[in-house]
Scaffold this motif. Structure first.
Motif, PDB file in Angstrom:
ATOM      1  N   VAL A  37       0.868  -1.178   0.000  1.00  0.00           N
ATOM      2  CA  VAL A  37       0.000   0.000   0.000  1.00  0.00           C
ATOM      3  C   VAL A  37       0.900   1.220   0.000  1.00  0.00           C
ATOM      4  O   VAL A  37       1.860   1.297   0.766  1.00  0.00           O
ATOM      5  CB  VAL A  37      -0.921   0.036   1.244  1.00  0.00           C
ATOM      6  CG1 VAL A  37      -1.824   1.268   1.205  1.00  0.00           C
ATOM      7  CG2 VAL A  37      -1.754  -1.240   1.336  1.00  0.00           C
ATOM      8  N   SER A  38       0.608   2.172  -0.856  1.00  0.00           N
ATOM      9  CA  SER A  38       1.446   3.369  -0.942  1.00  0.00           C
ATOM     10  C   SER A  38       1.281   4.233   0.300  1.00  0.00           C
ATOM     11  O   SER A  38       0.284   4.170   1.017  1.00  0.00           O
ATOM     12  CB  SER A  38       1.068   4.188  -2.183  1.00  0.00           C
ATOM     13  OG  SER A  38      -0.232   4.728  -2.040  1.00  0.00           O
ATOM     14  N   LEU A  39       2.305   5.065   0.561  1.00  0.00           N
ATOM     15  CA  LEU A  39       2.272   5.974   1.700  1.00  0.00           C
ATOM     16  C   LEU A  39       1.067   6.917   1.621  1.00  0.00           C
ATOM     17  O   LEU A  39       0.474   7.291   2.634  1.00  0.00           O
ATOM     18  CB  LEU A  39       3.570   6.782   1.785  1.00  0.00           C
ATOM     19  CG  LEU A  39       4.810   6.009   2.249  1.00  0.00           C
ATOM     20  CD1 LEU A  39       6.045   6.892   2.142  1.00  0.00           C
ATOM     21  CD2 LEU A  39       4.620   5.528   3.688  1.00  0.00           C
ATOM     22  N   LYS A  40       0.732   7.291   0.409  1.00  0.00           N
ATOM     23  CA  LYS A  40      -0.385   8.199   0.215  1.00  0.00           C
ATOM     24  C   LYS A  40      -1.679   7.610   0.766  1.00  0.00           C
ATOM     25  O   LYS A  40      -2.446   8.281   1.479  1.00  0.00           O
ATOM     26  CB  LYS A  40      -0.528   8.494  -1.280  1.00  0.00           C
ATOM     27  CG  LYS A  40      -1.714   9.383  -1.638  1.00  0.00           C
ATOM     28  CD  LYS A  40      -1.777   9.597  -3.140  1.00  0.00           C
ATOM     29  CE  LYS A  40      -2.991  10.438  -3.519  1.00  0.00           C
ATOM     30  NZ  LYS A  40      -3.059  10.625  -4.997  1.00  0.00           N
ATOM     31  N   TRP A  41      -1.918   6.345   0.466  1.00  0.00           N
ATOM     32  CA  TRP A  41      -3.148   5.705   0.930  1.00  0.00           C
ATOM     33  C   TRP A  41      -3.104   5.389   2.417  1.00  0.00           C
ATOM     34  O   TRP A  41      -4.131   5.387   3.103  1.00  0.00           O
ATOM     35  CB  TRP A  41      -3.403   4.433   0.117  1.00  0.00           C
ATOM     36  CG  TRP A  41      -3.966   4.746  -1.237  1.00  0.00           C
ATOM     37  CD1 TRP A  41      -3.313   4.700  -2.427  1.00  0.00           C
ATOM     38  CD2 TRP A  41      -5.298   5.183  -1.508  1.00  0.00           C
ATOM     39  NE1 TRP A  41      -4.135   5.075  -3.455  1.00  0.00           N
ATOM     40  CE2 TRP A  41      -5.381   5.377  -2.918  1.00  0.00           C
ATOM     41  CE3 TRP A  41      -6.418   5.422  -0.737  1.00  0.00           C
ATOM     42  CZ2 TRP A  41      -6.547   5.807  -3.538  1.00  0.00           C
ATOM     43  CZ3 TRP A  41      -7.577   5.844  -1.362  1.00  0.00           C
ATOM     44  CH2 TRP A  41      -7.642   6.044  -2.743  1.00  0.00           C
ATOM     45  N   ILE A  42      -1.903   5.130   2.930  1.00  0.00           N
ATOM     46  CA  ILE A  42      -1.785   4.911   4.385  1.00  0.00           C
ATOM     47  C   ILE A  42      -2.169   6.183   5.144  1.00  0.00           C
ATOM     48  O   ILE A  42      -2.900   6.158   6.137  1.00  0.00           O
ATOM     49  CB  ILE A  42      -0.357   4.477   4.762  1.00  0.00           C
ATOM     50  CG1 ILE A  42      -0.062   3.106   4.164  1.00  0.00           C
ATOM     51  CG2 ILE A  42      -0.191   4.443   6.285  1.00  0.00           C
ATOM     52  CD1 ILE A  42       1.361   2.649   4.381  1.00  0.00           C
ATOM     53  N   LYS A  43      -1.663   7.333   4.631  1.00  0.00           N
ATOM     54  CA  LYS A  43      -2.000   8.609   5.268  1.00  0.00           C
ATOM     55  C   LYS A  43      -3.506   8.849   5.227  1.00  0.00           C
ATOM     56  O   LYS A  43      -4.112   9.299   6.206  1.00  0.00           O
ATOM     57  CB  LYS A  43      -1.266   9.748   4.568  1.00  0.00           C
ATOM     58  CG  LYS A  43       0.230   9.751   4.797  1.00  0.00           C
ATOM     59  CD  LYS A  43       0.881  10.903   4.037  1.00  0.00           C
ATOM     60  CE  LYS A  43       2.382  10.913   4.224  1.00  0.00           C
ATOM     61  NZ  LYS A  43       3.021  12.011   3.455  1.00  0.00           N
ATOM     62  N   ARG A  44      -4.103   8.551   4.084  1.00  0.00           N
ATOM     63  CA  ARG A  44      -5.543   8.735   3.974  1.00  0.00           C
ATOM     64  C   ARG A  44      -6.311   7.815   4.933  1.00  0.00           C
ATOM     65  O   ARG A  44      -7.324   8.196   5.516  1.00  0.00           O
ATOM     66  CB  ARG A  44      -5.990   8.476   2.540  1.00  0.00           C
ATOM     67  CG  ARG A  44      -5.540   9.547   1.559  1.00  0.00           C
ATOM     68  CD  ARG A  44      -6.008   9.222   0.155  1.00  0.00           C
ATOM     69  NE  ARG A  44      -5.629  10.272  -0.789  1.00  0.00           N
ATOM     70  CZ  ARG A  44      -5.847  10.221  -2.097  1.00  0.00           C
ATOM     71  NH1 ARG A  44      -6.454   9.141  -2.616  1.00  0.00           N
ATOM     72  NH2 ARG A  44      -5.485  11.215  -2.890  1.00  0.00           N
ATOM     73  N   GLY A  45      -5.816   6.595   5.106  1.00  0.00           N
ATOM     74  CA  GLY A  45      -6.457   5.648   6.023  1.00  0.00           C
ATOM     75  C   GLY A  45      -6.395   6.125   7.461  1.00  0.00           C
ATOM     76  O   GLY A  45      -7.367   6.017   8.216  1.00  0.00           O
ATOM     77  N   ILE A  46      -5.227   6.664   7.841  1.00  0.00           N
ATOM     78  CA  ILE A  46      -5.076   7.191   9.206  1.00  0.00           C
ATOM     79  C   ILE A  46      -6.035   8.353   9.434  1.00  0.00           C
ATOM     80  O   ILE A  46      -6.724   8.440  10.459  1.00  0.00           O
ATOM     81  CB  ILE A  46      -3.627   7.614   9.467  1.00  0.00           C
ATOM     82  CG1 ILE A  46      -2.703   6.376   9.460  1.00  0.00           C
ATOM     83  CG2 ILE A  46      -3.513   8.374  10.784  1.00  0.00           C
ATOM     84  CD1 ILE A  46      -1.231   6.714   9.539  1.00  0.00           C
ATOM     85  N   MET A  47      -6.083   9.257   8.461  1.00  0.00           N
ATOM     86  CA  MET A  47      -6.967  10.420   8.588  1.00  0.00           C
ATOM     87  C   MET A  47      -8.439   9.999   8.641  1.00  0.00           C
ATOM     88  O   MET A  47      -9.233  10.551   9.415  1.00  0.00           O
ATOM     89  CB  MET A  47      -6.737  11.374   7.423  1.00  0.00           C
ATOM     90  CG  MET A  47      -5.354  12.026   7.428  1.00  0.00           C
ATOM     91  SD  MET A  47      -5.060  13.054   5.964  1.00  0.00           S
ATOM     92  CE  MET A  47      -6.320  14.306   6.178  1.00  0.00           C
ATOM     93  N   ALA A  48      -8.805   9.008   7.823  1.00  0.00           N
ATOM     94  CA  ALA A  48     -10.188   8.535   7.817  1.00  0.00           C
ATOM     95  C   ALA A  48     -10.558   7.889   9.155  1.00  0.00           C
ATOM     96  O   ALA A  48     -11.666   8.081   9.674  1.00  0.00           O
ATOM     97  CB  ALA A  48     -10.400   7.543   6.679  1.00  0.00           C
ATOM     98  N   LEU A  49      -9.613   7.121   9.718  1.00  0.00           N
ATOM     99  CA  LEU A  49      -9.864   6.472  10.997  1.00  0.00           C
ATOM    100  C   LEU A  49     -10.052   7.504  12.112  1.00  0.00           C
ATOM    101  O   LEU A  49     -10.965   7.402  12.931  1.00  0.00           O
ATOM    102  CB  LEU A  49      -8.715   5.522  11.339  1.00  0.00           C
ATOM    103  CG  LEU A  49      -8.856   4.759  12.657  1.00  0.00           C
ATOM    104  CD1 LEU A  49     -10.096   3.879  12.623  1.00  0.00           C
ATOM    105  CD2 LEU A  49      -7.608   3.918  12.926  1.00  0.00           C
TER     106      LEU A  49
END
Length: 631
Positions: free
Chosen positions: A57-69
């Protein structure tokens, strides 16, 4: 709230108790995403969890996942907070702070000016104030909010005695209005007939008070009246009585002897190292009460014994060893346990020799703040506190009363066989009287707003003792003319027939031209059988309006009554021993004039008088005068 050392601590603990699973899941997911993120930041292209290779998973999507959580957790917390915000009525309360009200100016009946008659043979009072006990907890078949009753024994007690209802199947109860919704405010409502209107009230009152702190020094409370009429007062609770100003209230308003956590240790009711919940549990409270009542009852003077339970406090209540495990939540089991313990205590009292001369009052102090309760009941269900009177006077009205906890104050006085001229004290109305409660007059929404709103009268008179704002009553010759509204309201009084009177006149009622008139009876004036009661001075003495002297007067013409209807303060209200045009019969609710003729008889609720002031004399015995005559 009784026994709680910090309200906000309880709220926070309750939040984490109920949201722990969501918080745990959110924390684990957040930690996993952060761990994965830092692994990618280190340049690891292949990341393993044990022997399992995790998908790329790219860093971009990890950041988005953290923000969404984080956003999801905040959203869920905000929703939970809003639900709690609605439960406590904070939005309505904040709106009301910007409003002002003349409720007190118009309807406050100052107990210092009230005339109260006590009988020679005074009844004892045992007053059980149950933490967070609601009528809501009874079953749907008896008017409650629960599919199956959590309080079957208390429901049975109320329906076998008096809950101020004519419905034999549904349990009645009291509404809680603005600034009466936590324990010390509930006690103020039930013993003073007023709300506790102070900014940041829970922060101000939910602490231990110094002995020198004054608790509403300009208000006359239940204990003041009973003490002045020969009662010995007692208060018992399972925590430190100094908390929230309770000891100050009871010592300063009736010189109560206090039994609390500290005295329980001294009296060897509990061991010195025993401390649960907020002191000791109700199991010990009832044992302690039995021990003390046995000794108190040996005295010659009448007594007022008030006790406050605690096991049903939020969150979740305290399950003692006696509590059953028959429901799906701890709080339901604790409520059912309290139901059993209170009713068992009442049954013990009923077996004692002193019971025949004792009235028992059981009341919930306020609605429960436990967040589970709203989930148990229908959304539109109107929650009420539990209230009943046992071994008191017969309920004389043929109507189910709508009332609030402020009405309990004068109701308790009259439950002891006393009579209050005008039927009102503070903002409360005796449920034995024919006067309309403020809840019956205004409805819940309006009364709640008025009680929360700012009041100059409350500030000047209730808090600071300024007697100049107290509405004066007038002698008959100074009586102001009726307004059109008052005259219309008086004309709208409808005389109805009791079932007994209908049976006696059944044949006449078959004639459509027959006009029924109430029967006339004359009371016996030979031996009123009353001692001269007094009302204590809470801090100042009001001026005496006019030449209204009260006391015993010899009537020139005995009233014609179908029952005693004391005069409404503020004018030439006939009834009692003053003579006049007092007719009997049963009347439906009316809107009486401020002054003017108030017809007697057994009546259903009418609009309360402007004040509880100094007009007329009582129906029997010597009447209590305003404080300046008794000080």
């Amino acid at each position: 709230m009784e026994g709680s050392e910090n309200t906000w601590r309880d709220v926070v603990v309750d939040f984490f108790t109920r949201q722990w699973l969501l918080l745990l899941i959110g924390t684990v997911l957040y930690a996993a995403l952060m761990w994965y993120y830092f692994q990618k930041k280190r340049g690891n292209q292949s990341i393993h969890l044990g022997k399992v290779e995790l998908p790329h998973v790219s860093l971009k999507w990890i950041k988005r996942g953290i923000m969404a959580l984080v956003a999801l957790v905040l959203l869920l917390n905000a929703f939970s907070g809003y639900q709690f915000y609605k439960i406590l009525g904070i939005e309505e309360y904040q709106k009301s702070l910007a409003e002002s009200s003349d409720l007190f100016d118009t309807y406050y009946a100052d107990p210092r000016a009230a005339r109260i008659s006590f009988p020679n043979q005074k009844k004892n009072l045992i007053y059980i104030l149950c933490e967070s006990m609601e009528q809501t907890y009874t079953g749907e078949e008896t008017g409650g909010g629960m599919p199956k009753s959590l309080i079957p024994e208390l429901t049975k007690l109320a329906k076998e005695n008096n809950d101020f209802s004519v419905d034999s199947s549904e349990l009645n109860g009291a509404r809680t209005v603005g600034n009466t919704t936590w324990t010390i405010a509930g006690i103020s409502a039930q013993t003073m007939g007023i709300p506790l209107n102070l900014e940041n009230a829970t922060q101000v009152w939910n602490r231990d008070f110094e002995e020198s702190s004054q608790f509403m020094p300009h208000v006359t409370a239940l204990g003041d009246i009973l003490e002045a009429n020969g009662y010995n007062n007692y208060f018992m609770c399972g925590s430190n009585a100094a908390f929230a100003g309770r000891a100050n209230l009871f010592k300063q308003h009736g010189d109560y002897k206090i039994f609390d956590y500290n005295t329980a240790i001294t009296d060897k009711v509990i061991d010195p190292d025993h401390y649960v919940w907020w002191g000791y549990e109700d199991e010990y409270l009832f044992k302690y009460a039995q021990k003390e009542l046995t000794e108190i009852a040996k005295q010659d003077e009448p007594f007022n014994f008030m006790m406050l339970t605690v096991d049903t406090h939020f969150p979740n209540g305290y399950p003692c060893e006696k509590c059953p495990s028959i429901y799906d939540t701890q709080y339901k089991n604790v409520i059912r346990c309290s139901d059993t313990q209170v009713s068992n205590f009442v049954h013990w009292i009923q077996k004692q020799d002193f019971y025949k001369d004792t009235t028992i009052v059981i009341a919930g102090d306020h609605l429960s703040m436990d967040a589970d309760v709203p989930n148990w009941i229908p959304d539109d269900y109107q929650r009420k506190t539990y209230f009943t009177v046992i071994n008191g006077p017969e309920y004389p009205l043929e109507v189910t009363r709508d009332f609030a906890t402020i009405d309990i104050y004068p109701t308790i006085i009259e439950s002891l066989g006393a009579k209050i001229d005008g039927g009102r004290l503070g903002l409360g109305t005796s449920l034995y009287s024919n006067q309309q409660t403020l809840l019956e007059r205004f409805g819940y929404e309006k009364l709640n707003r008025e009680m929360n709103a700012k009041s100059d009268f409350y500030e000047s008179v209730i808090l600071n003792g300024d007697q100049s704002d107290i509405p004066e009553t007038h002698a008959d010759e100074d009586k102001p003319a009726q307004t059109e509204e008052q005259a219309d309201a008086e004309a709208q009084a409808v005389v109805t027939v009791t079932p007994q009177e209908y049976e006696q006149n059944r044949d006449n009622f078959a004639n459509p031209d027959y006009v029924w008139t109430p029967p006339v009876t004359y009371p016996d004036y030979s031996d009123p059988g009353y001692t001269e009661p007094v009302v204590p001075d809470p801090g100042y003495t009001p001026d005496q309006p006019g030449d209204n002297t009260g006391g015993n007067t010899t009537p020139e013409t005995p009233p014609t009554t179908g029952g005693d209807n004391p005069p409404t303060p503020g004018g030439d209200n006939t009834g009692g021993n003053t003579g006049g045009d007092n007719t009997g019969g049963t009347t439906t609710p009316e809107t009486p004039p401020t002054g003017g003729d108030n017809t007697g008889g057994t009546t259903t609720p009418e609009v309360p008088p402007v004040t509880g002031g100094d007009s007329g004399t009582g129906s029997e015995g010597t009447q209590t005068q305003s404080q300046s005559e008794t000080a």
